[in-house]
Design an enzyme around this catalytic site. Structure first.
Site, mmCIF file in Angstrom:
data_model
loop_
_atom_site.group_PDB
_atom_site.id
_atom_site.type_symbol
_atom_site.label_atom_id
_atom_site.label_comp_id
_atom_site.label_asym_id
_atom_site.label_seq_id
_atom_site.Cartn_x
_atom_site.Cartn_y
_atom_site.Cartn_z
ATOM 1 N N ARG A 1 0.808 -1.219 0.000
ATOM 2 C CA ARG A 1 0.000 0.000 0.000
ATOM 3 C C ARG A 1 0.847 1.278 0.000
ATOM 4 N NH1 ARG A 1 -3.530 -2.524 4.861
ATOM 5 N NH2 ARG A 1 -1.604 -3.724 5.033
ATOM 6 N N GLY B 1 2.417 -14.307 5.685
ATOM 7 C CA GLY B 1 1.591 -13.845 6.796
ATOM 8 C C GLY B 1 2.387 -13.677 8.077
ATOM 9 N N GLU C 1 -9.650 -10.479 11.374
ATOM 10 C CA GLU C 1 -9.065 -9.429 10.533
ATOM 11 C C GLU C 1 -10.163 -8.658 9.810
ATOM 12 O OE1 GLU C 1 -5.702 -8.553 10.476
ATOM 13 O OE2 GLU C 1 -5.877 -9.909 12.173
ATOM 14 N N ASN D 1 0.251 1.791 7.176
ATOM 15 C CA ASN D 1 0.157 0.931 5.999
ATOM 16 C C ASN D 1 0.243 1.696 4.684
ATOM 17 O OD1 ASN D 1 -0.200 -1.496 7.526
ATOM 18 N ND2 ASN D 1 -2.263 -0.776 7.982
ATOM 19 N N ASN E 1 39.668 27.929 -3.415
ATOM 20 C CA ASN E 1 40.263 26.720 -2.835
ATOM 21 C C ASN E 1 40.411 25.586 -3.833
ATOM 22 O OD1 ASN E 1 37.450 26.556 -2.955
ATOM 23 N ND2 ASN E 1 37.348 25.064 -1.303
#
Ligand code: UD1
Ligand code: CA
Length: 467
Positions: free
Chosen positions: A15, A80, A152, A225, A384
């Site tokens: 995502r 997972g 979930e 996410n 320089n």
């Protein structure tokens, strides 16, 4: 109680739509994973193990540089969170103590939360929280007060979706029981993944003790996410950092527009006028004033230092009572001794300005030392670089450098000397010496009028042609 920690950081972070693994995305200059590892260490973990997978070399490279004692285990395929934990079985073989599992994408987790969990009795202690908007999180389903399972978002049905108590993704397990329980979970779910929260049911079936701990404040457990959530988390963290400094005695004007990274230290009675960016390991002393539109990185600033608006300061050291800007650029290796001053449109790099030395306007000072109380005139440049190498300019103390002097390095100027304005100094100047290195002025009397006369004539001839 002693414990080990396992941090899950193998996921791709689809995502995020990024080439960089999710846990390396930065919140206030530090990868998310940095915060999680740091919290685990500060909580007192005896060992921290990180599960790496997607672009593991990048994650390992970061860990090696910042936390060389952290171990990693490899999850080849991201099947997972439950599967990720399984990958650590071999490394933790024989470990019988408490294992705290954390997600690499919850950077606001605090050491106290981890410690509290480690001190809670139970075979599986799961940290939950009440979220106003639980979308995206696993829901904690209770029956008669006891947790019966975690579902979930993608698998949740009607009533389950309305539950506001969510799984923070932080747990304390009896390690032996955890690895045993993981053998029994499957991937028959919406994502076809082995879910770590599914071990909860197994623990219950076996009569092992499952204890939910409800966190007081959900904001510590916001999971990141996508980049929108990243910004939200960064905002929360920034507010905390700003508050910490304010309570320590730092005045911040317009605090909504300040950006301060977590390792920055600021002394009391320092005043900051936002918008300002203060980054990296910058340390600012007491009684300083930092002007708006300034960016300071990895620099050490003493007490009573004044930084005016629109300055860029990186890798510099500024002693007490120095002053800078407005519109100054101090690059790496700049060292201002006390009471030195760098003013408007001055750029410095590897330049040491000794006590009381000043470069007030329009200069480039690179690879040089400027002695005590020496004054650098406007327009001075240390040349320089010859196209191949960098060379040093050494200027002694009490030197008066005339405006628009060019120092063709390598070159040295002795104490108490002067350079005439507009000089191109190619050779060393001894002490107490005036160096003039420019064409001598010649005045031609009456020449101005004759030149004008010539010009007028030319103009008339021209206009005659045109008509
Ligand atoms: C997870 C939890 C969810 C919880 C939420 C809290 C699961 C199945 N769900 O959901 O209940 O509310 O965290 O933020 O655990 N990872 C791996 N290997 C994998 C998959 C993931 O190492 O195979 C790592 C990821 O890099 C990430 C962490 O595990 O750091 C969590 O994975 P993520 O996919 O973000 O889980 P969530 O959907 O947020
Ligand atoms: Ca997540």
């Amino acid at each position: 109680m002693s414990f080990k920690t396992l941090i899950l950081a193998a996921g791709k972070g689809t995502r995020f739509k990024s080439d960089l693994p999710k846990v390396l995305h930065r919140v206030l200059g530090k990868p998310m994973l940095w915060y999680v590892v740091k919290a685990a260490k500060e909580a007192g973990a005896e060992e921290v193990v990180v599960v790496v997978g997607h672009k593991r070399e990048l994650v390992e490279e970061f860990l090696n540089s910042e936390f060389p004692d952290v171990k990693t285990v490899y999850q080849k395929e991201q099947l997972g969170t439950g599967h990720a934990v399984m990958c650590a079985k071999e490394l933790l073989d024989g470990y019988r103590g408490k294992l705290i599992v954390l997600n690499g994408d919850t950077p606001l987790v605090q050491p106290e939360d981890i410690r509290k969990l480690s001190e809670t009795e139970g075979d599986m202690v799961v940290l939950t929280a009440k979220a106003d908007n639980p979308t995206g999180y696993g829901r904690v389903v209770r029956e008669g007060g006891e947790v019966s399972y975690i579902v979930e978002e993608k698998d949740a049905k009607g009533e389950e979706k309305k539950i506001k108590e969510v799984n923070t993704g932080i747990y304390a397990f009896d390690a032996t029981k955890l690895f045993e329980a993981l053998e029994s979970i499957d991937n028959n779910n919406a994502q076809g993944e082995y879910y770590l929260p599914d071990v909860l049911k197994v623990f219950k079936e076996r009569g092992w003790k499952v204890v939910p701990v409800v966190a007081e404040d959900f904001s510590n457990f916001v999971g990141v996410n996508n980049r929108h959530e990243l910004a939200k988390v960064e905002k929360i963290l920034l507010e905390r950092i700003v508050k910490r400094h304010q309570l320590n005695g730092v005045t911040i004007h317009n605090p909504e527009a300040v950006y301060i990274e977590p390792e920055v230290k600021i002394g009391r009675d320092t005043e900051i006028f936002a918008p300002v960016l203060i980054k990296g390991r910058t340390k600012i002393g007491e009684g300083c004033s930092i002007g708006a539109f300034t960016e300071i990185r990895d620099s050490r600033i003493g007490n009573n230092v004044k930084v005016e608006t629109h300055c860029w300061i990186e890798g510099a050291i500024l002693e007490d009572n120095t002053s800078v800007g407005p519109f100054a650029k101090l690059r790496t290796g700049t060292y201002l001794e006390s009471k030195a001053r760098v003013g408007t449109f001055v750029e410095t790099k590897k330049a040491r300005l000794k006590r009381g030395a000043k470069a007030n306007h329009l200069s480039y000072l690179g690879d040089c030392t400027v002695g005590e109380n020496t004054n650098i005139g406007a327009g001075t440049i240390t040349c320089n670089y010859d196209g191949f190498n960098k060379w040093r300019t050494e200027i002694g103390k009490n030197v008066f450098v005339g405006s628009n002097t060019l120092f063709i390095a390598p070159v040295k100027v002795g104490d108490n000397s002067l350079t005439a304005a507009g000089s191109v100094i190619t050779h060393d100047v001894p002490e107490n010496t005036l160096a003039v290195a420019r064409a001598r002025q010649v005045n031609y009397k009456g020449k101005a009028e004759s030149i004008r006369e010539k010009a007028r004539r030319r103009k008339n001839e021209h206009s005659g042609k045109d008509s």
